[in-house]
Structures are given as structure tokens and as C-alpha cells.
Design an enzyme around this catalytic site. Sequence first.
Site, PDB file in Angstrom:
ATOM      1  N   ASP A 155     -13.853 -64.451 -64.255  1.00 47.04           N
ATOM      2  CA  ASP A 155     -14.468 -64.125 -65.660  1.00 47.04           C
ATOM      3  C   ASP A 155     -13.624 -64.764 -66.582  1.00 47.04           C
ATOM      4  OD1 ASP A 155     -16.785 -61.880 -66.071  1.00 47.04           O
ATOM      5  OD2 ASP A 155     -15.126 -61.765 -67.617  1.00 47.04           O
ATOM      6  N   TYR A 206     -15.958 -61.331 -76.455  1.00 47.28           N
ATOM      7  CA  TYR A 206     -16.913 -61.991 -76.735  1.00 47.28           C
ATOM      8  C   TYR A 206     -17.578 -62.695 -78.037  1.00 47.28           C
ATOM      9  CZ  TYR A 206     -18.359 -60.620 -71.957  1.00 47.28           C
ATOM     10  OH  TYR A 206     -18.214 -60.465 -70.542  1.00 47.28           O
ATOM     11  N   HIS A 218     -18.933 -61.964 -58.028  1.00 43.35           N
ATOM     12  CA  HIS A 218     -18.338 -62.145 -59.346  1.00 43.35           C
ATOM     13  C   HIS A 218     -16.879 -61.362 -59.367  1.00 43.35           C
ATOM     14  CE1 HIS A 218     -18.018 -63.126 -63.709  1.00 43.35           C
ATOM     15  NE2 HIS A 218     -17.552 -61.898 -64.031  1.00 43.35           N
TER      16      HIS A 218
END
Length: 458
Positions: free
Chosen positions: A227, A377, A434
Site C-alpha cells: 500500500d 492521498y 492487499h
Amino acid sequence: MFLEIAVTLAAAALLYHFIFKRNDETFLPMGDGWWGPGPQPSDEEAEDIRPFKIETSDEDLNDLFDRIDRFRLTQPLEGSRFNYGFNSTYLVKVISYWRNTFSWNKQLDILNKYPHFKTKIEGIDIHFVHVKPKNLPAGRTAKPIIMVHGWPGSFYEFYKIIPLLTDPASHGLSDEHIFEVICPSIPGYGFSEASHKQGCDSVAVARIFYKLMLRLGFREFYAQGGDWGYLVCTNLAQIAPSHVKGLHLNMVSVMGSRLPQVLSILLGQRFPWLFGFQEEDVRRMFPFSKKVFYHIVKESGYMHIQATKPDTAGCGLNDSPVGLAAYILEKFSTWTNKEFIDHEDGGLERKFSLDDLLTNVMIYWLTHSIVSSMRFYKENVGKGVGVAKHDKVPVTVPTGVASFPNELVHCPLYWAKQKYINIVSFNFMPQGGHFGAFEEPENLAKDIQQFVAKVEAK
């Protein structure tokens, strides 16, 4: 037919050479920064490392319980399962467990079983877990490895893999390589202070973690992540290639090599040998529109919000523990296995315990860090995808990739090699998604060990 393909490939190669030629730079300038409040002081920053213990008050827990008790239920659509997001019927079960059964005091003991520390770097307090081997054989030296989490995870993701790396023999693994593990929290996540200024992106965090490793006395070390951890560790390898002995990733995303990717998407299913695709690559990627494009569209709505207006959505999540739990835990459903979307419970308890999942939620809740974590982000994606300087700089350090079958997007070796030009290990993992260290700690530990063995055999 084959002549047309050959001509197309030759033309593509020429276009790539003249238009998409890789940046000649082979490292990323480290730069510097200051993320504390106000202007940077003129005196030098203190470099002391302070022991830290996670503690909470009765007031914090009573406030949490009061907010949970005032939760307003939204009825799900009949038969919707997790196709509309977190199913509120199952959410009632999760919240009931959280309120009546979950023991935060028990989880505190688990969290504090490893040594925690804080140190101030570039104006903000950086939290990290630092675990040394207890039973290091005589004459052996532990290998330092920094492991970096992502969103919506935390340092807690690594709690099950830490003993496998620091004491492998006691867990049935080879002790050829024994590690000293450092797990920092990204600034704005959990117990690491959030930046007070705009612009604290993955490169800034990589630089902060590089300074952390130097402060701990490590001139050479390994780096591992998935990630956001994949990007931070990649930037770390670009900043300090002579200090990062090896880079191990359980997620890879290559943004800078457009033409090779486009050609492999167009031709890879029919002519996999042209791109070195294995049968598993083809199975994971094609048909491309269904298995990649449509899947990304379904799973990336959160990213558009967080890369544009994170504070707006974050305000609600920071105010409601139930909303926070639903928002975070939904990712541990479909990001673990996309087929879990068709289960009433999102498949959450097939891979995780509610204790582990809620512990991760509690880290976000008690530190008020959901908004600052979402801002990461905007700092990294808000200006566009693939436009940052680090996207155009190749990674030269030895690299290993653990490719899990249920990762959000599969990156084949052909794509990865466009950026990571010294891949010494690329393995298809037997299972997992993930959250590699959280889901499959033993398989990931074994892959890290064999990667390090290859690096040190050179």
C-alpha cells in the site's frame, strides 16, 4: 499477421525511445523539510529517542461507548450483502461486539508487548516500534529492516510477522536470516504526529524514515512495504540507494512506463510470450476490462474523495466511531478478496478476528488521525497520477516482489521491470490479498527471507 505485429512493436519501440525515454537520473534528491507548527526554529532539532507506551483514559472509553450507544442504524437493501458498501445488518453485530465483548485493555497489553518509541524529525513526533531478537545466536548479526504500513492500516499490521522475523527458529522457519524490525507510523497515522503544513508526501515521509534509520545507527538496512508502504519504501530506495541493501514489496504500481503497459494490455492475452507473461499473469489480468479496469472503478471511489476533499468526509468519520469502523473495515473485506462482496458479513472473519480489526480502528479513533491519514492521498495523488519526479526515476537497489493473488491490481514482472531494474525475486504467492503481513504473515516472512538470501549471495 505476425509481420504486422512485428512492425507495430518496432514502431512502438522507436516511439518509446524518443518520446517516453526514461529519466537519466538514477536517484531522487533527498531535499529537506519542516512539518512542525509555525516557522522552523533556528536551533538544531533535538535527536533524543523517547520510550513510549500506549495509554488511554476512562474518559476516552466512556466517550467512545456513549457515541456507539447513540448509533443510528440504516436498513440495508434486501439481498445487497456488501455490494452497496458495509452491510448494516452485519455492522450491528460488529458494533455489539465492540461495545460489549471487545476488551481494549487486553489489546493494550498486546500492543505494548513490543517496545515503542518517539523521536522528533523535521518538526513532528515520529512513533515507531523497534523489536530486537531476544535469542540471537553467538556470532550472528541481526539484519535491520524497516516495515511501512499503508491506509487504512497501521503499525499493528506487522504484529504477527514480527516474531517470525526476529525469532524464526521458534516458529518453525529457517534462522539463516534473523531481523531487527522497525515499524514506524506514517506521519498523521496513529501515534505519529500529523504534519502541520501542506506538502508532506511520500518522498518527505521516506526522507523522515531515512533519518530515523540513521538516528538508530543503521547505515545499511532493508525496506519492506505494501500500500503506501510500497511507495514510501520505493522513495527511500531512490533517495538512499547506497544505504538500502534491498527493497521488498508486496504491492507494486508502475505509473511511468505507459507504452510498454499499453502494448501488453492490447496483445498480452493472445501473445503472452511477447511480454514474458506467465499463465498466472494472464489469469489475473484478462479480460482486462473486467478484472482490472472495472474492478479499479468499483474500488477507488474512496481515493477520489481523499485525493480531493479529505477534510469534508473526514469530519464525519472523526465524529462517529461507527461510521469510522464501517469506512475502514469495508476495505478489509473486498481488498482481501473481491469475492467477499457477495457475503452478508463481507468475509471479514474468514481472514481476521474482530479483535484485530477493531484494534486497528481503535488506533485511528483514539488518536483522531483519520482526517490526517486521508490527507496523505491529496498530498500524493492530488496533483495527478504519474507526474511526480519519483515516478520517472528508476529503482536500482535489489528488489523482491511478493505478488498476492487477491491484490487490488496485479503488476506483472514485465511492468515492474520498467521501474525496478534490479528485480532478483518475483514470486506468485499462494493466497492472500492487499494486507499481506496482516493476512499471510508466515508466507510473507518466508518470501522476505528467501529474498534477503538472494541479495546477500551476490
